[in-house]
Structure formats: structure tokens, C-alpha cells
Design an enzyme around this catalytic site. Structure first.
Site, short mmCIF file in Angstrom:
data_model
loop_
_atom_site.label_atom_id
_atom_site.label_comp_id
_atom_site.label_asym_id
_atom_site.label_seq_id
_atom_site.Cartn_x
_atom_site.Cartn_y
_atom_site.Cartn_z
N CYS A 241 0.84 -1.20 0.00
CA CYS A 241 0.00 0.00 0.00
C CYS A 241 0.87 1.25 0.00
O CYS A 241 1.48 1.59 1.02
CB CYS A 241 -0.93 -0.01 1.22
SG CYS A 241 -1.95 1.46 1.37
N CYS B 23 -0.35 3.96 2.40
CA CYS B 23 -0.10 3.65 3.81
C CYS B 23 1.37 3.80 4.19
O CYS B 23 1.69 4.34 5.26
CB CYS B 23 -0.53 2.21 4.12
SG CYS B 23 -2.17 1.75 3.57
N ASP B 24 2.26 3.31 3.33
CA ASP B 24 3.65 3.14 3.73
C ASP B 24 4.67 3.97 2.95
O ASP B 24 5.87 3.89 3.22
CB ASP B 24 4.04 1.65 3.61
CG ASP B 24 3.14 0.77 4.46
OD1 ASP B 24 2.80 1.18 5.58
OD2 ASP B 24 2.77 -0.33 4.00
#
Length: 310
Positions: free
Chosen positions: A134, A137-138
């Protein structure tokens, strides 16, 4: 007499527990069926920085536990059980699990979707240590570094463009000689100077730093010539699609071409009293905040449905 719940939520991720929270606060008798632990896919995320209210971020497992506790504070129940069969057309609806049968007037499917894996050695071992699924997300963990994006579809290109704003360099590895992404993505790619391509290639091995246990590079193989080469990078983002968890309902609910449950912003499906929330339903953006929004809507829609049928 058998107990008939107002609502059964299948899946204890952010969408599931938000549904349970709103339903319980509305006075509904609701139970969450979860096979592992609270949080779902979110629980595997070591640091969540894009969920409002946590200025220093929070790990996904702790956030999942907090969501569970919030729902249970208002009377929602949790049963750790694996669902094996659902009859969505019966009245009441029947959910068969490893802990027995459950009966309910409404069902909320919050079963999520898992990223497709490359399926090569040490992939699971290196999740959170260089292997990512992701970008939203990261991506920030790789600010100013070089990363690899694997894939050639819309999501892979979108990830690459997003990461190009954060990382020094983004290298796209694709097993074909052209992208599968729709043309709307091609122009932004041309304008992005720090994205490179490795065509007709696939990742064959992860290279990790023995002292830190994190990825330091990749070995890739040309699928035509078989020639191998190395890429030095700090991380890899695997974007080759997701697998929605719809095996239990694929013969009962309408699914789109990718296997997601067809449900709009109302979260209603083609069967009355059945709702789909979070990553398992058709939607453009799959994030924690969109999952919890689905949960609030599903509880509202279920409450209206119950008012009509009871």
C-alpha cells in the site's frame, strides 16, 4: 428458543467494528464474527499515519483493539469464529460458523480484500521490512529513497506516481513490454522524471541486509532472455491486484468483474437486509477512513431496513 440478532457483522476490521459501534449505539442487538483478531488487514500495519486523531500515528493492531473496545462499550458482542456458510435469502438469515449457527435479520459483510502476492521466497517474512502492498499507507517511510513498484495496471501506475512525489527514484518492474493501465495515466507518467521502467521483467529474489533484516535490493529476471540483474532499493511495493474475500457469497450476491460486491455508497447489495462495507465492496479508494465511513452508512441503512420489515 434460538436467538435472532438484529445484525451480524462478518469481519472485525475498521469497517466491521464501526458498523457495530453505530448499530449498538442505535440500540440494535449486534454481534461481530471475526476469525482471527480485531483490525483485519489493518492489524498487520506497523504504523498508521493517515487516520485522523493520532498525531504521532498508531500501529494497526492497537487501533483495531481500540475500535473493538469502542463498539463493545455500547453493547456490541464479538465471537471469534470462522464462517463456513451463509444463507442470505432465508428469514431469518443463517450464518454457519465453527462455533455453531447464528441467526439474524441483517448481515453486514466486512470481509475485506487481501493483496495478491508475488509468491516468491521470504515475501511474508519481509512484510514491513521492505515489502509493502500500500503506497498510501507506507510510502512516507521511503522519503528520499529508491523504491520498486511491481505491476502495470492502474493501481501500480497510481502508486508509482504517488511515490514519485516522496521518493528520490521509482522503478517500475512489469512482466510485459507495455503498461496495462488506461491511457489517462500515461500522460502523467511521461511528465514524471524520476520514474524508470524495467520491461519484460519479474522479481525473482529479495536481497536483504543481514544485520538489519531489511530489503537492500532485488534480483529481477528478463522473462524473454532469462538474463538476471540487480536493483538497489530500500523497498518494494507490490501492486498486482487484490483478492476480495467473497467466496462465501459469490453465488448469492452480484459481483463486479474483479470479484468485489456491487454496492454503492448506501452499502446496500442486491439482497434486502444485506450490506457490504470496506474493502470488499466496489469503490475507488480503499483506506481506513473510507472503511469506517461505510460502517456508519451501513448501520444507518440497516436501521431503516429493520424499521420497514419489523
Amino acid at each position: 428458543m434460538k436467538q435472532i440478532y438484529d445484525m451480524i457483522v462478518i469481519g472485525g476490521g475498521p469497517a466491521g467494528y464501526t458498523t457495530a459501534l453505530y448499530a449498538a449505539r442505535a440500540g440494535l442487538d449486534v454481534i461481530v464474527l471475526e476469525k482471527l483478531s480485531a483490525g483485519g488487514q489493518m492489524a498487520l500495519t506497523s504504523q498508521v499515519d493517515n487516520y485522523p486523531g493520532f498525531e504521532d500515528g498508531i500501529d494497526g493492531f492497537t487501533l483495531g483493539e481500540k475500535m473493538q473496545a469502542g463498539a463493545e462499550r455500547f453493547g456490541a458482542k464479538t465471537e471469534y469464529a470462522e464462517v463456513s456458510f451463509i444463507d442470505l435469502s432465508s428469514s431469518p438469515k443463517i450464518v454457519e460458523t465453527s462455533e455453531g449457527l447464528f441467526y439474524t435479520h441483517t448481515v453486514v459483510l466486512a470481509t475485506g480484500a487481501s493483496p495478491r502476492e508475488l509468491g516468491i521466497s521470504r515475501e511474508k517474512e519481509l512484510i514491513g521490512r521492505g515489502v509493502n502492498y500500500c503506497a498510501a499507507c507506507d510510502g512516507m517511510f521511503y522519503k528520499g529513497k529508491t523504491v520498486v513498484v511491481v505491476g502495470g495496471g492502474n493501481s501500480a501506475v497510481a502508486d508509482a506516481i504517488q511515490l514519485s512525489r516522496i521518493c528520490e527514484k521509482v522503478i517500475m518492474v512489469h512482466r510485459r513490454d507495455s503498461l496495462r493501465a488506461t491511457k489517462v495515466y500515461h500522460e502523467p507518467l511521461k511528465k514524471t522524471k524520476n520514474i524508470e521502467f524495467r520491461w519484460n521483467s519479474e522479481v525473482s529474489e529479495f536481497i536483504s541486509d543481514s544485520s538489519l533484516g531489511k530489503i537492500s535490493g532485488l534480483k529481477i529476471k528478463d522473462v524473454i532472455t532469462g538474463e538476471e540483474s540487480f536493483i538497489d532499493c530500500a523497498g518494494i511495493f507490490i501492486s498486482i491486484g487484490r483478492k476480495p474475500a467473497t467466496e462465501l457469497v459469490k453465488e448469492q450476491l452480484n459481483l463486479d468483474n474483479s470479484g468485489y460486491i456491487i454496492a454503492d455508497e448506501s452499502t446496500r447489495t442486491n439482497i434486502p437486509g444485506v450490506f457490504a462495507v470496506g474493502d470488499v465492496r466496489t469503490k475507488k479508494l480503499r483506506q481506513i477512513v473510507t472503511a469506517v465511513a461505510d460502517g456508519a452508512m451501513a448501520a444507518h441503512e440497516a436501521e431503516e431496513y429493520l424499521t420497514e420489515v419489523k
